[in-house]
Design a protein around this motif. Structure first.
Motif, PDB file in Angstrom:
ATOM      1  N   SER A  49      -8.096  -5.926  -5.683  1.00  0.00           N
ATOM      2  CA  SER A  49      -7.568  -5.453  -4.399  1.00  0.00           C
ATOM      3  C   SER A  49      -6.916  -4.085  -4.549  1.00  0.00           C
ATOM      4  CB  SER A  49      -6.537  -6.438  -3.853  1.00  0.00           C
ATOM      5  OG  SER A  49      -7.118  -7.694  -3.654  1.00  0.00           O
ATOM      6  N   GLY A  50      -6.174  -3.897  -5.616  1.00  0.00           N
ATOM      7  CA  GLY A  50      -5.554  -2.602  -5.853  1.00  0.00           C
ATOM      8  C   GLY A  50      -6.574  -1.500  -6.032  1.00  0.00           C
ATOM      9  N   GLY A  51      -7.659  -1.795  -6.738  1.00  0.00           N
ATOM     10  CA  GLY A  51      -8.717  -0.808  -6.917  1.00  0.00           C
ATOM     11  C   GLY A  51      -9.383  -0.442  -5.600  1.00  0.00           C
ATOM     12  N   ILE A  52      -9.641  -1.446  -4.761  1.00  0.00           N
ATOM     13  CA  ILE A  52     -10.262  -1.177  -3.457  1.00  0.00           C
ATOM     14  C   ILE A  52      -9.331  -0.334  -2.588  1.00  0.00           C
ATOM     15  CG2 ILE A  52     -10.999  -2.282  -1.314  1.00  0.00           C
ATOM     16  CD1 ILE A  52     -12.107  -4.577  -3.043  1.00  0.00           C
ATOM     17  N   LEU A  53      -8.048  -0.685  -2.562  1.00  0.00           N
ATOM     18  CA  LEU A  53      -7.098   0.081  -1.757  1.00  0.00           C
ATOM     19  C   LEU A  53      -6.935   1.508  -2.277  1.00  0.00           C
ATOM     20  CD1 LEU A  53      -4.380  -2.608  -1.039  1.00  0.00           C
ATOM     21  CD2 LEU A  53      -6.026  -1.645   0.566  1.00  0.00           C
ATOM     22  N   LEU A  54      -6.952   1.673  -3.591  1.00  0.00           N
ATOM     23  CA  LEU A  54      -6.869   3.015  -4.164  1.00  0.00           C
ATOM     24  C   LEU A  54      -8.095   3.833  -3.776  1.00  0.00           C
ATOM     25  CD1 LEU A  54      -5.084   4.766  -5.977  1.00  0.00           C
ATOM     26  CD2 LEU A  54      -6.417   3.964  -7.920  1.00  0.00           C
ATOM     27  N   PHE A  55      -9.267   3.226  -3.807  1.00  0.00           N
ATOM     28  CA  PHE A  55     -10.487   3.908  -3.389  1.00  0.00           C
ATOM     29  C   PHE A  55     -10.419   4.305  -1.919  1.00  0.00           C
ATOM     30  CE2 PHE A  55     -14.695   3.471  -1.395  1.00  0.00           C
ATOM     31  CZ  PHE A  55     -15.329   4.551  -1.975  1.00  0.00           C
ATOM     32  N   LEU A  56      -9.955   3.387  -1.067  1.00  0.00           N
ATOM     33  CA  LEU A  56      -9.861   3.700   0.358  1.00  0.00           C
ATOM     34  C   LEU A  56      -8.825   4.788   0.633  1.00  0.00           C
ATOM     35  CD1 LEU A  56     -10.160   0.145   1.928  1.00  0.00           C
ATOM     36  CD2 LEU A  56     -11.856   1.980   1.953  1.00  0.00           C
ATOM     37  N   THR A  57      -7.745   4.810  -0.150  1.00  0.00           N
ATOM     38  CA  THR A  57      -6.748   5.872   0.000  1.00  0.00           C
ATOM     39  C   THR A  57      -7.357   7.229  -0.335  1.00  0.00           C
ATOM     40  OG1 THR A  57      -4.987   4.324  -0.574  1.00  0.00           O
ATOM     41  CG2 THR A  57      -4.485   6.668  -0.788  1.00  0.00           C
ATOM     42  N   GLY A  58      -8.081   7.285  -1.423  1.00  0.00           N
ATOM     43  CA  GLY A  58      -8.751   8.534  -1.792  1.00  0.00           C
ATOM     44  C   GLY A  58      -9.766   8.963  -0.744  1.00  0.00           C
ATOM     45  N   LEU A  59     -10.501   8.012  -0.200  1.00  0.00           N
ATOM     46  CA  LEU A  59     -11.483   8.311   0.844  1.00  0.00           C
ATOM     47  C   LEU A  59     -10.800   8.850   2.096  1.00  0.00           C
ATOM     48  CD1 LEU A  59     -14.567   8.008   1.221  1.00  0.00           C
ATOM     49  CD2 LEU A  59     -14.103   5.832   2.325  1.00  0.00           C
ATOM     50  N   THR A  60      -9.667   8.267   2.456  1.00  0.00           N
ATOM     51  CA  THR A  60      -8.923   8.712   3.644  1.00  0.00           C
ATOM     52  C   THR A  60      -8.381  10.122   3.451  1.00  0.00           C
ATOM     53  OG1 THR A  60      -8.293   6.437   4.112  1.00  0.00           O
ATOM     54  CG2 THR A  60      -7.000   8.156   5.166  1.00  0.00           C
TER      55      THR A  60
END
Length: 164
Positions: A49-60
């Motif tokens: 979950s942390g990896g997915i959220l980190l990826f989405l933060t970078g994408l945003t």
């Protein structure tokens, strides 16, 4: 029974306990503190979950920067329109919210007054009655004081001007 305790004919095996090496003590401690399967699944879920959220933060953040790069010229060119429109919009929303808030306050006050006059004792009615009685008492005292002091002044006026 004496045969048992005597050492005749029997060789006792001395079992030597192996000396703990620093590596084995570490492995024993690691084994004692090893997570169970539920903790392991929870940890893996946390990592994923942390990896997915980190990826989405970078994408945003990337999308925001790219959007600013492309739309900054348009925003700068049209800013003479946006500033007055934003000001008007801000004051319109602030005025509307203020009117709504004042309306709710008036309705709450009217509801309290209605309940008070109907005798339903709304919250704070005891304090209101106490304040009203204090004001009435003070007014009564002031009236009595004025009568007393007024009579004193009239007698002084008669003394100062006997013909008046």
């Amino acid at each position: 029974m004496a045969d048992r305790h005597s050492g005749s004919g029997q060789t006792q095996l001395h079992q030597r306990t192996p000396r703990p090496t620093p590596g084995s003590a570490f492995l024993r401690r690691l084994h004692d503190h090893a997570p169970n399967s539920t903790q392991l699944v929870g940890f893996l879920t946390l990592i994923i979950s942390g990896g997915i959220l980190l990826f989405l933060t970078g994408l945003t953040i990337t999308a925001t920067v790219v959007g600013l790069i492309f739309f900054t010229p348009l925003i700068l060119i049209s800013s003479p329109i946006w500033v007055p429109a934003g000001t008007i919009f801000f004051f319109s929303v602030a005025g509307f919210l203020s009117v709504c808030g004042f309306g709710i306050a008036v309705l709450a006050g009217l509801s309290w007054i209605y309940k008070y006059f109907r005798g339903w004792n709304p919250p704070g009615s005891g304090r209101f009655d106490y304040a009203r009685s204090r004001i009435a008492d003070t007014a009564s005292h002031m009236k009595d004081y004025a009568r007393e002091y007024g009579g004193y002044l009239q007698s002084k006026v008669k003394d100062a001007a006997p013909g008046a």
